[in-house]
Design an enzyme around this catalytic site. Sequence first.
Site, PDB file in Angstrom:
ATOM      1  N   VAL A 160      45.056 -20.674  31.262  1.00  0.00           N
ATOM      2  CA  VAL A 160      46.089 -20.396  30.481  1.00  0.00           C
ATOM      3  C   VAL A 160      45.580 -19.554  29.180  1.00  0.00           C
ATOM      4  O   VAL A 160      44.335 -19.480  28.822  1.00  0.00           O
ATOM      5  CB  VAL A 160      46.644 -21.584  29.688  1.00  0.00           C
ATOM      6  CG1 VAL A 160      47.819 -22.320  30.734  1.00  0.00           C
ATOM      7  CG2 VAL A 160      45.814 -22.318  28.877  1.00  0.00           C
TER       8      VAL A 160
ATOM      9  N   THR B 219      42.231 -15.509  29.087  1.00  0.00           N
ATOM     10  CA  THR B 219      42.488 -17.155  29.673  1.00  0.00           C
ATOM     11  C   THR B 219      41.146 -17.961  29.436  1.00  0.00           C
ATOM     12  O   THR B 219      39.947 -17.367  29.662  1.00  0.00           O
ATOM     13  CB  THR B 219      43.213 -17.019  30.867  1.00  0.00           C
ATOM     14  OG1 THR B 219      42.086 -16.662  32.017  1.00  0.00           O
ATOM     15  CG2 THR B 219      44.209 -16.349  31.383  1.00  0.00           C
ATOM     16  N   ASP B 220      41.486 -19.014  29.418  1.00  0.00           N
ATOM     17  CA  ASP B 220      40.157 -20.199  29.364  1.00  0.00           C
ATOM     18  C   ASP B 220      40.116 -21.028  30.803  1.00  0.00           C
ATOM     19  O   ASP B 220      40.654 -20.384  31.913  1.00  0.00           O
ATOM     20  CB  ASP B 220      40.615 -21.118  28.296  1.00  0.00           C
ATOM     21  CG  ASP B 220      41.912 -21.893  28.502  1.00  0.00           C
ATOM     22  OD1 ASP B 220      42.346 -22.013  29.424  1.00  0.00           O
ATOM     23  OD2 ASP B 220      42.515 -22.625  27.517  1.00  0.00           O
ATOM     24  N   GLN B 221      39.488 -21.784  30.702  1.00  0.00           N
ATOM     25  CA  GLN B 221      38.897 -22.677  31.966  1.00  0.00           C
ATOM     26  C   GLN B 221      40.215 -22.902  32.387  1.00  0.00           C
ATOM     27  O   GLN B 221      40.117 -23.451  33.859  1.00  0.00           O
ATOM     28  CB  GLN B 221      38.075 -23.669  31.400  1.00  0.00           C
ATOM     29  CG  GLN B 221      37.178 -24.243  33.012  1.00  0.00           C
ATOM     30  CD  GLN B 221      36.106 -25.081  32.562  1.00  0.00           C
ATOM     31  OE1 GLN B 221      35.814 -25.329  31.197  1.00  0.00           O
ATOM     32  NE2 GLN B 221      35.366 -25.387  33.642  1.00  0.00           N
ATOM     33  N   MET B 222      41.389 -23.476  31.854  1.00  0.00           N
ATOM     34  CA  MET B 222      42.447 -24.168  32.229  1.00  0.00           C
ATOM     35  C   MET B 222      43.393 -23.013  32.980  1.00  0.00           C
ATOM     36  O   MET B 222      44.329 -23.497  33.478  1.00  0.00           O
ATOM     37  CB  MET B 222      43.160 -25.068  31.232  1.00  0.00           C
ATOM     38  CG  MET B 222      42.374 -26.136  30.627  1.00  0.00           C
ATOM     39  SD  MET B 222      43.221 -27.080  29.481  1.00  0.00           S
ATOM     40  CE  MET B 222      43.168 -25.609  28.021  1.00  0.00           C
TER      41      MET B 222
END
Length: 139
Positions: free
Chosen positions: A20, A15-18
């Site tokens: 997702v 996942t990324d910083q968001m």
Amino acid sequence: MFVSTTEVTVRYSETDQMGVVYHANYVIWLELGRTKLIEDLGFRYADMEKEGILAPVTDIQVSYKKPCKYGETVTVKTWIESYDGLRTKYGYEILTESGEVAVTGTSSHVCVKKETFRPVSVRRLFPDWHAAYEKAKKQ
């Protein structure tokens, strides 16, 4: 047409910083689906490589529809979109845990000799594999 399914549990590292799944990780999941499809048809890509044949990606298309999130178990559906004895185009859908379409895509491949990257005929070199692909694309 034969459709293979495989499940993937989304890991935190994907996942990324968001919160997702980072977009490039979906392409890795497409590879998991393609490998599973080949195995479901009774073959192993590694065996083809042992014979000095590779199947590089010549084109890839991915459309992002809905995010997948950490902790979900997603389903990768894979099928043979088209096949002509030399080139294969695989189709994909990645579904969220609730069954919604998150990603659609295709990848195109051509079998080549490892040493020269010259195209080879699957039909001629791997007749059983060819027959399975012909049958799978028609189902």
